[in-house]
Write an enzyme that holds these catalytic residues in place. Structure first.
Site, short mmCIF file in Angstrom:
data_model
loop_
_atom_site.label_atom_id
_atom_site.label_comp_id
_atom_site.label_asym_id
_atom_site.label_seq_id
_atom_site.Cartn_x
_atom_site.Cartn_y
_atom_site.Cartn_z
N GLU A 2 -2.94 -4.97 -2.67
CA GLU A 2 -3.75 -5.85 -3.52
C GLU A 2 -3.95 -5.33 -5.00
O GLU A 2 -3.44 -6.01 -6.13
CB GLU A 2 -5.22 -6.19 -3.24
CG GLU A 2 -5.06 -6.61 -1.80
CD GLU A 2 -5.54 -5.68 -0.92
OE1 GLU A 2 -4.59 -4.73 -0.63
OE2 GLU A 2 -6.64 -5.86 -0.09
N CYS B 16 -10.72 -3.27 -3.94
CA CYS B 16 -9.85 -4.20 -4.24
C CYS B 16 -10.75 -5.73 -4.78
O CYS B 16 -10.43 -6.24 -5.38
CB CYS B 16 -8.89 -4.49 -2.97
SG CYS B 16 -7.58 -3.24 -2.90
N ASN C 218 0.71 -1.08 0.09
CA ASN C 218 -0.10 -0.11 0.08
C ASN C 218 1.03 1.40 0.04
O ASN C 218 2.00 1.31 0.51
CB ASN C 218 -0.95 -0.18 1.09
CG ASN C 218 -0.30 0.15 2.52
OD1 ASN C 218 0.77 -0.66 2.76
ND2 ASN C 218 -0.78 0.77 3.43
N CYS D 28 -3.89 0.53 -2.78
CA CYS D 28 -3.77 -0.56 -1.90
C CYS D 28 -2.94 -1.55 -2.61
O CYS D 28 -2.62 -1.68 -3.72
CB CYS D 28 -5.27 -1.15 -1.99
SG CYS D 28 -6.34 -0.08 -1.24
N GLU E 185 0.32 5.28 0.62
CA GLU E 185 -0.82 6.21 1.11
C GLU E 185 -0.42 7.70 0.65
O GLU E 185 0.94 7.91 0.41
CB GLU E 185 -0.61 6.37 2.83
CG GLU E 185 -1.28 4.95 3.39
CD GLU E 185 -1.39 5.15 4.75
OE1 GLU E 185 -2.03 4.17 5.48
OE2 GLU E 185 -0.73 6.17 5.45
N CYS F 173 -10.48 -4.09 0.68
CA CYS F 173 -11.48 -3.08 0.52
C CYS F 173 -12.48 -3.49 -0.52
O CYS F 173 -12.05 -4.19 -1.36
CB CYS F 173 -10.81 -1.71 0.66
SG CYS F 173 -10.17 -1.37 -1.03
#
Length: 91
Positions: free
Chosen positions: A41, A81, A28, A39, A30, A78
């Site tokens: 994934e 994802c 990830n 993210c 940010e 999430c």
């Protein structure tokens, strides 16, 4: 300076495995502007796509996370994802 998760301290890593055995890593990343955060994934899946993966090639998605106190925790994808995973495994 922590580059991956400087705001939340929640570090996530992902490895995706394709049906042909190739695997791709992602973390990830940010941003203070939350919608521009990437993210782990999706990062791993998008890396696989840049290396030639096609829809239906995805076999497995593995996720590992560490919280701000550095404890390993069980992460869950999430909604964004989950959508990308669903679209990537569908032929």
């Amino acid at each position: 300076m922590q580059l991956c998760a400087p705001y939340s301290g929640f570090n996530v890593a992902s490895i995706v495995v394709l049906k042909d055995g190739r695997h791709f890593k992602g973390v990830n990343v940010e941003s203070v502007a939350y919608p521009t955060t990437n993210c782990a994934e999706r990062n791993a899946i998008q890396t696989a796509v840049t290396e030639g993966a096609k829809m239906g090639d995805l076999k497995e998605v593995h996720i590992l996370a560490r919280n701000a106190t550095k404890l390993l925790v069980q992460p869950y994808p999430c909604g964004s994802c989950r959508q990308v995973i669903a679209e990537t495994i569908t032929k």
